[in-house]
Design a protein around this motif. Structure first.
Motif, short mmCIF file in Angstrom:
data_model
loop_
_atom_site.label_atom_id
_atom_site.label_comp_id
_atom_site.label_asym_id
_atom_site.label_seq_id
_atom_site.Cartn_x
_atom_site.Cartn_y
_atom_site.Cartn_z
N ARG A 61 0.85 -1.21 0.00
CA ARG A 61 0.00 0.00 0.00
C ARG A 61 0.87 1.25 0.00
O ARG A 61 0.66 2.18 0.78
CB ARG A 61 -0.90 0.00 1.24
CG ARG A 61 -1.87 -1.16 1.30
CD ARG A 61 -2.98 -0.99 0.26
NE ARG A 61 -3.99 -2.04 0.38
CZ ARG A 61 -3.96 -3.18 -0.30
NH1 ARG A 61 -2.96 -3.41 -1.14
NH2 ARG A 61 -4.90 -4.09 -0.16
N LYS B 38 2.60 4.73 -0.56
CA LYS B 38 2.12 6.10 -0.77
C LYS B 38 0.64 6.25 -0.43
O LYS B 38 -0.08 7.03 -1.06
CB LYS B 38 2.38 6.57 -2.20
CG LYS B 38 3.87 6.62 -2.54
CD LYS B 38 4.10 7.10 -3.96
CE LYS B 38 5.59 7.13 -4.28
NZ LYS B 38 5.85 7.58 -5.67
N THR B 39 0.19 5.47 0.54
CA THR B 39 -1.16 5.62 1.09
C THR B 39 -1.04 5.92 2.58
O THR B 39 0.06 5.92 3.14
CB THR B 39 -2.00 4.34 0.87
OG1 THR B 39 -1.41 3.27 1.62
CG2 THR B 39 -2.04 3.95 -0.60
N TRP B 40 -2.19 6.12 3.23
CA TRP B 40 -2.15 6.43 4.66
C TRP B 40 -1.57 5.26 5.47
O TRP B 40 -0.97 5.47 6.53
CB TRP B 40 -3.56 6.78 5.16
CG TRP B 40 -4.53 5.62 5.15
CD1 TRP B 40 -5.34 5.24 4.13
CD2 TRP B 40 -4.74 4.69 6.21
NE1 TRP B 40 -6.07 4.13 4.48
CE2 TRP B 40 -5.73 3.77 5.76
CE3 TRP B 40 -4.22 4.54 7.49
CZ2 TRP B 40 -6.18 2.73 6.56
CZ3 TRP B 40 -4.67 3.50 8.28
CH2 TRP B 40 -5.64 2.61 7.82
#
Length: 341
Positions: A140, A142-144
């Motif tokens: 995941r 570059k996501t939260w």
């Protein structure tokens, strides 16, 4: 057959390395001028206690501290006879601790297995935390999820272990009623192993495991994430995606297997680094490990106690390295084929 031959070869190499390391440890411990007894003799002479000086001189002769360093070393490992014949590490005699005035075996007896228990729990914590978080952060990217795991990782690396120990020492007891200090309740010390004693040890292990393993888990998670991102950007991953391989199977079968190589190779360094890095944590939390004894021995130049503990840590390093090498052969076919060639 190849694996057995490789393991036998690594075992021989490990024994030769351990012999070399033991010589280096003994020489480095004796680099500062004097030793425990000679320093004590100087103090006694300065205060005019002549009777005690004679006793200290007798002990120097009894433990061969009045002989050359090379001869002291071979007597220590039990390769040549000393004042009491062949009596060294090879014969199971770990020496005498002048700081604690008792045999080294009595001091480190229970502390050794408690040290191994604490640090094995910390290693298990590191792998159980770092493996899933590192894979999820890479999958995941570059996501939260990635940013949150990175923040937690940097926080774990930046927080000193002793400070984290003090924080958990207070809040763990106040809000979760976790036991404070030590590795077991006082009534179980010196008692044979039982279910209640094991339960007490497991409860006392919660805070030390978290404190000692946090920085290692954070560093390993970041390393695994970087390795996974490097593998996920390679052409064979795009080819597998184009063929319709499910994402979970794609991660587990190809990139994760390759990215795990450095992850497995770290086993050799992880356990000894945790033991050496947990000395201050052991003092803060009052753990009955070899950390406080090692600190006291180095400060007082208690060479037999310090030498045995450092040699024990070196042995753990070599065992961990051997385990990681064998696991790498099982994990990566390229290493197996290279060994066969």
């Amino acid at each position: 057959m190849i694996l057995l031959r490789f393991a036998f070869y690594r075992l021989l190499t490990m024994l030769m390395t351990l012999l070399l390391v033991s010589a280096l440890i003994f020489m480095i411990i004796n680099l500062p001028p004097g030793d425990y007894l000679s320093n004590q003799i100087e103090e006694l002479r300065a205060t005019g206690q002549t009777n005690s000086v004679a006793k200290a001189e007798f002990l120097r002769h009894e433990y061969a501290l009045d002989r050359p360093i090379i001869e002291q070393y071979f007597i220590w490992i039990g390769a040549i006879p000393g004042p009491h014949g062949f009596s060294g590490l090879l014969q199971g005699d770990f020496g005498w601790s002048f700081e604690f005035d008792q045999p080294v075996a009595d001091i480190v007896g229970q502390a050794l297995w408690l040290t191994v228990l604490v640090n094995l729990a910390a290693v298990l914590f590191v792998y159980l935390v770092a493996l899933p978080l590192g894979v999820i952060a890479a999958a995941r990217s570059k996501t939260w999820v990635d940013y949150t795991s990175a923040f937690v990782g940097y926080l774990g690396l930046a927080t000193p272990n002793f400070l984290l120990a003090l924080i958990l020492f207070y809040y763990g007891h106040r809000y979760f009623n976790l036991p404070i200090g030590g590795l077991m309740a006082p009534e179980f010390e010196g008692e044979p192993m039982s279910f209640d004693k094991m339960k007490s040890i497991l409860l006392h292990l919660i805070i030390p495991t978290f404190v000692i393993g946090t920085s290692g888990a954070a560093a390993m998670m970041q390393r695994l994430r970087a390795n996974m991102l490097d593998e996920l950007s390679k052409p064979y991953v795009e080819t597998a995606r184009a063929k319709g391989v499910p994402p979970a199977k794609l991660l587990a079968k190809y990139p994760l297997r390759v990215a795990l190589n450095p992850f497995v190779a770290d086993i050799g360094n992880l356990l000894p680094s945790m033991i050496s890095g947990s000395v201050l944590v052991s003092v803060v939390l009052g753990l009955q490990t070899i950390g406080p004894a090692l600190l006291a021995a180095l400060k007082s130049q208690d060479q037999f106690l310090a030498g045995f503990i450092l040699l024990f840590v070196a042995l753990l390093t070599l065992i961990g390295t051997m385990i990681s090498d064998v696991l790498l052969m099982l994990l990566d076919p390229r290493i197996r084929y290279g060994a066969r060639k």
